[in-house]
Structure formats: C-alpha cells, structure tokens
Enzyme design. Structure first.
Site, PDB file in Angstrom:
ATOM      1  N   GLU B  50       0.817  -1.222   0.000  1.00 25.28           N
ATOM      2  CA  GLU B  50       0.000   0.000   0.000  1.00 25.28           C
ATOM      3  C   GLU B  50       0.847   1.267   0.000  1.00 25.28           C
ATOM      4  OE1 GLU B  50      -0.544  -2.571   1.987  1.00 25.28           O
ATOM      5  OE2 GLU B  50      -2.626  -3.210   1.703  1.00 25.28           O
ATOM      6  N   PHE B 112     -12.224  -6.748  13.567  1.00 22.98           N
ATOM      7  CA  PHE B 112     -11.112  -7.220  12.745  1.00 22.98           C
ATOM      8  C   PHE B 112     -10.725  -6.142  11.728  1.00 22.98           C
ATOM      9  CE2 PHE B 112      -9.619  -9.545   8.902  1.00 22.98           C
ATOM     10  CZ  PHE B 112      -8.394  -9.942   9.439  1.00 22.98           C
ATOM     11  N   GLN B 113      -9.448  -5.812  11.682  1.00 20.36           N
ATOM     12  CA  GLN B 113      -8.902  -4.788  10.785  1.00 20.36           C
ATOM     13  C   GLN B 113      -9.542  -3.420  10.972  1.00 20.36           C
ATOM     14  OE1 GLN B 113      -8.661  -6.555   6.809  1.00 20.36           O
ATOM     15  NE2 GLN B 113      -6.666  -7.381   7.387  1.00 20.36           N
ATOM     16  N   LYS B 162     -17.590  -0.240   5.167  1.00 15.62           N
ATOM     17  CA  LYS B 162     -18.004  -1.237   4.179  1.00 15.62           C
ATOM     18  C   LYS B 162     -19.506  -1.173   3.912  1.00 15.62           C
ATOM     19  CE  LYS B 162     -17.335  -5.991   2.804  1.00 15.62           C
ATOM     20  NZ  LYS B 162     -16.640  -7.250   3.063  1.00 15.62           N
ATOM     21  N   MET B 474      24.477   8.571   3.268  1.00 13.73           N
ATOM     22  CA  MET B 474      24.300   9.889   3.885  1.00 13.73           C
ATOM     23  C   MET B 474      24.537   9.827   5.390  1.00 13.73           C
ATOM     24  SD  MET B 474      23.910  12.962   3.354  1.00 13.73           S
ATOM     25  CE  MET B 474      23.011  13.648   1.975  1.00 13.73           C
TER      26      MET B 474
HETATM   27  C1  TPP Z   1      12.365   5.579   5.706  1.00 11.60           C
HETATM   28  C2  TPP Z   1      13.650   6.222   6.095  1.00 11.60           C
HETATM   29  N1  TPP Z   1      14.425   5.658   7.059  1.00 11.60           N
HETATM   30  C3  TPP Z   1      15.587   6.238   7.416  1.00 11.60           C
HETATM   31  C4  TPP Z   1      16.010   7.392   6.810  1.00 11.60           C
HETATM   32  C5  TPP Z   1      17.325   8.028   7.232  1.00 11.60           C
HETATM   33  N2  TPP Z   1      18.266   8.052   6.112  1.00 11.60           N
HETATM   34  C6  TPP Z   1      18.456   9.140   5.345  1.00 11.60           C
HETATM   35  S1  TPP Z   1      19.538   8.885   4.118  1.00 11.60           S
HETATM   36  C7  TPP Z   1      19.836   7.302   4.603  1.00 11.60           C
HETATM   37  C8  TPP Z   1      20.794   6.439   3.874  1.00 11.60           C
HETATM   38  C9  TPP Z   1      20.293   6.016   2.550  1.00 11.60           C
HETATM   39  O1  TPP Z   1      21.157   5.053   2.016  1.00 11.60           O
HETATM   40  P1  TPP Z   1      21.156   4.728   0.473  1.00 11.60           P
HETATM   41  O2  TPP Z   1      19.765   4.528   0.014  1.00 11.60           O
HETATM   42  O3  TPP Z   1      22.113   3.634   0.198  1.00 11.60           O
HETATM   43  O4  TPP Z   1      21.627   6.098  -0.177  1.00 11.60           O
HETATM   44  P2  TPP Z   1      23.091   6.781  -0.150  1.00 11.60           P
HETATM   45  O5  TPP Z   1      23.056   7.828   0.902  1.00 11.60           O
HETATM   46  O6  TPP Z   1      24.091   5.717   0.138  1.00 11.60           O
HETATM   47  O7  TPP Z   1      23.234   7.370  -1.514  1.00 11.60           O
HETATM   48  C10 TPP Z   1      19.075   7.002   5.737  1.00 11.60           C
HETATM   49  C11 TPP Z   1      19.103   5.719   6.447  1.00 11.60           C
HETATM   50  C12 TPP Z   1      15.158   7.946   5.837  1.00 11.60           C
HETATM   51  N3  TPP Z   1      15.460   9.098   5.214  1.00 11.60           N
HETATM   52  N4  TPP Z   1      14.018   7.341   5.475  1.00 11.60           N
END
Ligand code: TPP
Ligand code: MG
Lengths: 156, 563
Positions: B50, B112-113, B162, B474
């Site tokens: 979803e 439920f749900q 529903k 990052m």
């Molecule tokens: C759903 C979610 N969880 C955690 C984060 C925190 N976060 C921001 S950037 C990042 C790293 C992303 O890694 P990747 O997709 O490999 O991208 P890169 O920075 O290596 O290019 C994280 C964990 C987020 N932005 N979104």
C-alpha cells in the site's frame, strides 16, 4: 519574547471530529491550551469554541493562521474586545464557619448553587482573574473540591 | 440515479476524469473493487504494497499536475499507506486516497482490521472524511478532489465503511463546489504587489528564492519571464529544480545544506529576497539568526500560514504565485531596470567561478556524480528523474541538468527512503513517452523492492540506477564528519545480487564497474522497454559537498572535507 495570554473565539462547522482537529493541531504543534470550551451556535450548523492560549507574538500569529487553515474553520476572532467570563463551583463542608461567605459571594457575583446534608456548593461567574482571586479567598472555608469551567467569550 | 456507495466512487472518479488508480484490495474495500472490475473508465494498477500505491499516485500527480488517486483497505492496508500520505503532505502533492473501513455498526468495537484511520491521518493530510451516510458520499468526493487540487494542494483521505459502500443512495455529482468555510485566496493584494515592486526598485542586491510552490502553481514560465525582465539572479530549493532551467544564465543553482556556494552567498549578501512559493525549511536556512540577515523579504505564497512562520516578512503577499507574478510583470517592465543589478550578478558569477560545484573524477572507480552527469548528457530533457533519499538524491539535485518543471520528483519534506521506485512507476504512467530514471541507493531500493513486480506485470518500464556505495551513505557521511568515523549500523556490504534479483522478477539487470559498461548498460536499458536495474559500483567514501552542517550558516560552508 513576551509570553502573552490570548482569548480566541473560533467558529467552526459543527461536524464530526472537528474538536479533535483543533486539539490535535495544538498538541501536534506544541501550542498551549489553557482552557477550551465548545458549544453549538443555536439555529446554525456552526459551533463556537473559546480557546484561551498563550505564547509569544509570532506563535500567537501562527496559531491563528493554523486555525484558519483547517478546512472546517469559518472564522477566528481574536479581537481584544471580549466579554470573557469563567465559572467556578466550590464544594465546602457544612461544619465550616460561614462567617463572611455571603459578602464574598456577593462581591464575585456568586450564589449558593446547591446545599446538602454535609456540603454546600457555591458558584461564581466572573472574569478569569477575579475567579483566581475568589478561589484564593475561599480557601479559608477549606473547600473539598473546586472545578473551573474555562472561559467563554463574546466579541463586542 | 440510484447507485451503491461503491458505484458512486466509480462514477465520481469518472466525473473527475481520473484515468488511473493505484491500489491494493482487502475485506473492507472489496465492494469498491467489485465495481472496479466491472468498469472500464480508468485503469487500476495493483501495486505490491500500500505504501507504494500512495507513492505511485504521488509520482503520477507530480509528473502530470493532476490529482493522484489510490485505494487501500482498512487496518493494515491503511496504516501501510500513512508514510505515503505524510510524504505527499509535506511536499503539497494533490491526491485523493480512499480507504475501506469496517461497517459503521462495528466502529469502536476493535473489530477485525479496524483502526481509527481518520484519527491517524489527520496530521498528515490536508483534510479527511469518515463517510457515515451514503447520501453524503457524492458531496464528499467532490470536495475531496477540490480540496486536494485547490489552494495549497495536498492529499485528502476519504475513509468509507463497508456498509456505506453497499448502501444505495441517490447520486447526483455536484456541478459546483459550495464550501462555507474553505475559500483559498488566488489574487494578490494590488497594494502589496506595488510595494513589493518598489522594494525591488530600491534594492541593489535582490535574489529570487524559488520553492516548490512555483511548480504547484504551474508558474515556471512566469518566474522565468519575471527574472529575465528584472535581471535578478535566482536560487532554487530542492523542490524547485527545473523551474528556471539549467541553461538559464540567471540561475545560480540549488541553495541550502548541499547548495552551491554562489547560491548560498547570494542569500547571505542579498539586500532583498523575493520568496516565490518557498517555505524557509531548516535544510535551506541553516542557522536562522544568520540567515539572509541583510535582506528585506518579499514572500508570495498561497498558504498564509507559511508566511512569517519561520522568519518575519516585510512584504507578505497571499495568493497564487502564477497569478501574482502575472500582476507583477507589467509593473516590473515599467519600473525595474535590469542593468542596475549587473555588478551584483557579476559578483555572484565570480563566486561561482571561484567555487563551482565540483567533484574529482577518477578512472579507477566510478564517481556517483559522474554517473548522474552522464545520464544528463545522454538523456537530458528526455528523462524524468526520480530519486530515493540519501547522498544519491543530493548528487542528483546538484548534477542533473534539469530543463523544465515536473522533470524532477523527490521526497523533499519528509525524506522518505523507498519513494523512488513507486514514484517512478506513477511518473511513467503519467508520461509514457519519457524515459523515467530512478536514481537510488543500495539502502533505499530495498524499501520498496517488491514494486519490480508491479513494473513487470503492468509493463511500466522504468530504469533504476543504483549508486551502490555499500553504505547508508548519507548517514555514513555524518558519521565521518561528526561522529569520529564510528560507522554504527551503516555498512551495507551484505547485499543481494541486484542483477539476479531484478531478473527473478522478470526485468533486466546490469552490473557496472566502468564508464564503458555504464554507457552500454544505459543504452540497453533505454532500448529494453522493461523494468531495469543498473547496479553501479561507485566510490564508497565519496561525500556530498559543499555542506552547511545542521545549524551552521550559509556563508560558512564546508567546501571540502579534509581528514
Ligand atoms: C524511511 C527512512 N528511514 C531512514 C532514513 C534516514 N536516512 C536518510 S539517508 C539514509 C541512507 C540512505 O542510504 P542509500 O539509500 O544507500 O543512499 P546513499 O546515501 O548511500 O546514496 C538514511 C538511512 C530515511 N530518510 N528514510
Ligand atoms: Mg548507499
């Protein structure tokens, strides 16, 4: 920045969930609610909320804008020209000496709302700061319960 | 016309000219899905989660400018959708999301749900409804579409029990909208507009600070014309990439945490800032007390609560950006002299020459920035660019040559990893003639990887370019800079074989270790007409620069990282 007390009168559509939209807005954005009262406006599909809040000037401005932004909000009135009243009920045991109570009630637009075998309940309706004073003064009768209503206000 | 609640949903979508719905069925919304089966007005695309249905509708909305539509069921179907709603809400994306709910008689019984869906969605949508009577349904759906697309756009959630979807009622879709309490302001106040022009005339160092509102308002043409008439240099937020176009000599680039030097210096040294539908996000402003502290500020925004929320505004104008700029243009032509700002433009251009956006290329290893630039060279304006969240997202924003609005889809406000692939699917459905690229990370791509199945089944050929640094890059970068290289839970050397993975879904995979392989893979991917994954091994320790550390000042950027 200075912390300011502000009374807002908010006119909203009287529909499901509108109160939770407003209280959720205050909770979610970290705004204060000192008191909140709500009742339908007779012969309309609207309700009036009286919200007493506080914050510095930019926060108060945001509160008003955020309230406006809610879809069911019809009007937000923040005029300084409010008639604002609060109600307090005070329960006092009958074994107290009531000397002077009558005069005090008179001074605060109060009455005896109810009396029973062990307690009387007095009621005052007045400005919120005068209610503060009344509640201080009434302490000498050793009240067992106090309830305050929150403000209701009408703009002039 | 007497219709069931479910038939009303179909009819309302037809009246709104909806051509595609993304969704996922379940018990509480089965009546609606039964009508979906019987109709042929719109296409339904079954996602595999979803959250992805909502992101796909969001991607469709961003690429097309139309309202995106999604269906989900009650309980877990709805809670899975919440991240998608919040993502769209933060970026002001118009959407209508319809969820099933348990029958009215069962609400409140922990059935439920059952979940309090409107209670959960309230802080992450523009508005929501719980439909309690089938007779309200036509009006509610009409309002939902109107609210989603008007004013400051945003997602609207309609929760339908529903039994309401089964009840029969009279269907007359309202021709007009009559809402007692909701009336967005479109026209700017002429007196305020005049004052703003006077402020521009009086200024010496004005800068246009362009935000996502310029895209939502479809105002890019007007923004470009206004900038040109006035000769005012412009900076774009992450959300506004594409508004000015990369070839525009007045565009300095992106500003903010990973903005370019000249853009951030323009904000810091300006004596007048003209904010066009931007919201002074903390990733843009850095330390507030130092932000644009020499500048008077004109702020044009359709949302009054955006104005003055973060910084005090000298010239507020509430209105639709396109509308307001149209009113400003004749006045600008008459009063503003572009020559006046030439020394200022020259200074900023010099800043850009001294500290351009740059990276050190290599022949041993692919630099992620190179890969993005290369896609830009090879595909340019033929491609729509989606991203996930992380370093690859910032590099894409910095290095891709964007030419027009709605070419760039990214989760800006919420920063939702897992956004990229489903959003790319939505974008491709909206713009089938474009090549759709999803620049993603080895972390992010796994957060909605199941959507490869949707892409294959519904024949939506998008190209995922994984800038694979085997890190949550990052976060790793912040650990390098601010946590003494303690790489807590960011090493992703444990990975699936992405090539085999995509092939197991029926798509095509490419592993790329050199520039030659990259070009070849991209060419084949574009020609393949199926969903592709290009797994690019990039330099693991590359950092996104320049950088304004959180809470730092724009004029004091970290331009390079020294050990
Ligand atoms: C759903 C979610 N969880 C955690 C984060 C925190 N976060 C921001 S950037 C990042 C790293 C992303 O890694 P990747 O997709 O490999 O991208 P890169 O920075 O290596 O290019 C994280 C964990 C987020 N932005 N979104
Ligand atoms: Mg990574």
């Amino acid at each position: 920045m200075e912390h300011i007390r502000r009374v807002l009168s908010v006119i909203v559509l009287n529909e499901d969930g509108v109160l939770s939209r407003i209280s959720g807005l205050f909770a979610g954005r970290g705004y204060n609610i000192d008191s909140l009262t709500v009742a339908p406006i007779p012969k309309t599909n609207l309700s009036r909320l009286t919200i007493v809040t506080s914050g510095n000037a930019p926060v108060l401005e945001q509160i008003v804008k955020q309230l406006h932004k809610l879809i069911p909000t019809y009007k937000v009135i923040e005029s300084g020209q409010f008639v604002e009243k609060e109600l307090a009920l005070v329960k006092i045991p009958l074994n107290e000496d009531f000397n002077g109570l009558d005069a005090m009630l008179k001074a605060y637009n109060g009455t005896i709302a109810s009396s029973g075998e062990e307690f009387i309940v007095v009621m005052v309706a007045d400005d919120y700061d005068r209610i503060d004073n009344f509640l201080k003064a009434v302490k000498k009768y050793n009240p067992t319960d106090i309830v305050r209503s929150g403000s209701v206000a009408l703009d002039m | 016309m007497e219709l069931s609640g479910s038939q009303m949903v179909i009819e309302a979508l037809r009246k709104e000219n909806v051509s595609v719905v993304f969704g996922y069925p379940g018990g509480a919304i089965m009546n609606v899905y039964d009508e979906v089966y019987k109709q042929n007005h719109f296409k339904h695309i079954l996602t595999r989660h979803e959250q992805a249905a909502i992101h796909a509708a969001d991607g469709y909305a961003r690429a097309s400018g139309e309202v995106g539509v999604a269906f989900v069921t009650s309980g877990p179907g709805f809670t899975n959708a919440v991240t998608g709603l919040a993502t769209a809400y933060m970026d002001s994306i118009p959407m209508v999301v319809i969820s099933g709910q348990v029958p009215i008689s069962m609400i409140g019984t922990d059935a439920f749900q059952e979940i309090d869906a409107v209670g959960i969605s309230r802080p992450c949508v523009k508005h929501n409804y719980l439909v309690k009577d089938v007779k309200d349904l036509p009006r509610i759906l009409k309002e939902a579409f109107y609210i989603a697309r008007s004013g400051r756009p945003g997602p609207v959630h309609v929760d339908i029990p529903k039994d309401v979807t089964a009840q029969i009622g009279h269907f007359a879709y309202p021709a007009e909208i009559k809402m007692q309490t909701y009336k967005p302001t479109y026209k700017g106040n002429p007196r305020q507009i005049k004052k703003a022009i006077e402020a521009i005339v009086a200024s010496k160092r004005p800068v246009l600070y362009i935000g996502g509102g310029a895209i939502n308002s479809n105002a890019a043409e007007e923004v470009r014309e206004f900038a040109k008439i006035c000769g005012i240099p412009a900076v774009e937020t992450l959300m506004a990439r594409g508004v000015m176009g990369h070839e525009n000599p007045l565009l300095l680039g992106m500003l903010g945490m990973h903005g370019c030097y000249s853009a951030n210096m323009a904000m810091s040294e300006a004596d007048l800032m003209i904010a066009f539908g931007s919201r002074f996000d903390d990733r843009v402003t850095g330390k507030l007390s130092e932000f644009a502290k020499h500048a008077k500020i004109i702020h044009i925004d359709i949302d009054p609560s955006s104005i003055g929320k973060i910084v005090p505004i000298d010239y507020p104008i509430v209105g639709d950006l396109k509308n307001v700029i149209e009113a400003m243009i004749p006045l600008a032509k008459e009063h503003v002299e572009a020559d006046r700002y030439k020394p200022w433009r020259d200074l900023l251009n010099r800043y850009n020459e001294i500290h351009p956006l740059k990276y050190e290329d290599s022949n041993e290893v692919i630099k992620p920035q190179w890969a993005i630039e290369r896609v830009g060279e090879l595909l340019g304006d033929k491609a729509l660019i989606c991203t996930d969240v992380g370093q690859h997202q910032m590099w894409s924003a910095q290095f891709y040559p964007f030419s027009y609005p709605r070419q760039w889809l990214t989760s800006g406000g919420l920063g939702t990893m897992g956004y990229g692939l489903p959003a790319a699917l939505g974008a491709k459905v909206a713009m089938p003639e474009k090549t759709v690229i999803n620049f993603t990370g080895d972390g992010s791509i796994l957060m909605n990887i199941q959507e490869l199945m949707t892409a294959v089944e519904s024949q939506i050929p998008v190209i995922n370019v994984i800038l694979n640094n085997q890190f949550l890059g990052m976060v790793r970068q912040w650990q390098t800079f601010f946590y003494d290289k303690r790489y807590s839970s960011t090493d992703l050397t444990m990975q699936p074989d992405f090539v085999k993975l995509v092939e197991s879904f029926g798509g095509r995979g490419f592993r790329v270790k050199s520039k030659e392989e990259f070009d070849k893979a991209l060419e084949e991917a574009v020609a393949s007409n199926t969903v592709c994954m290009i797994d690019v091994n990039v330099d693991r320790f590359e950092n996104v620069l320049p950088m304004v550390p959180a809470g730092g000042t724009l004029y004091n950027m970290m331009l390079e990282y020294k050990e």
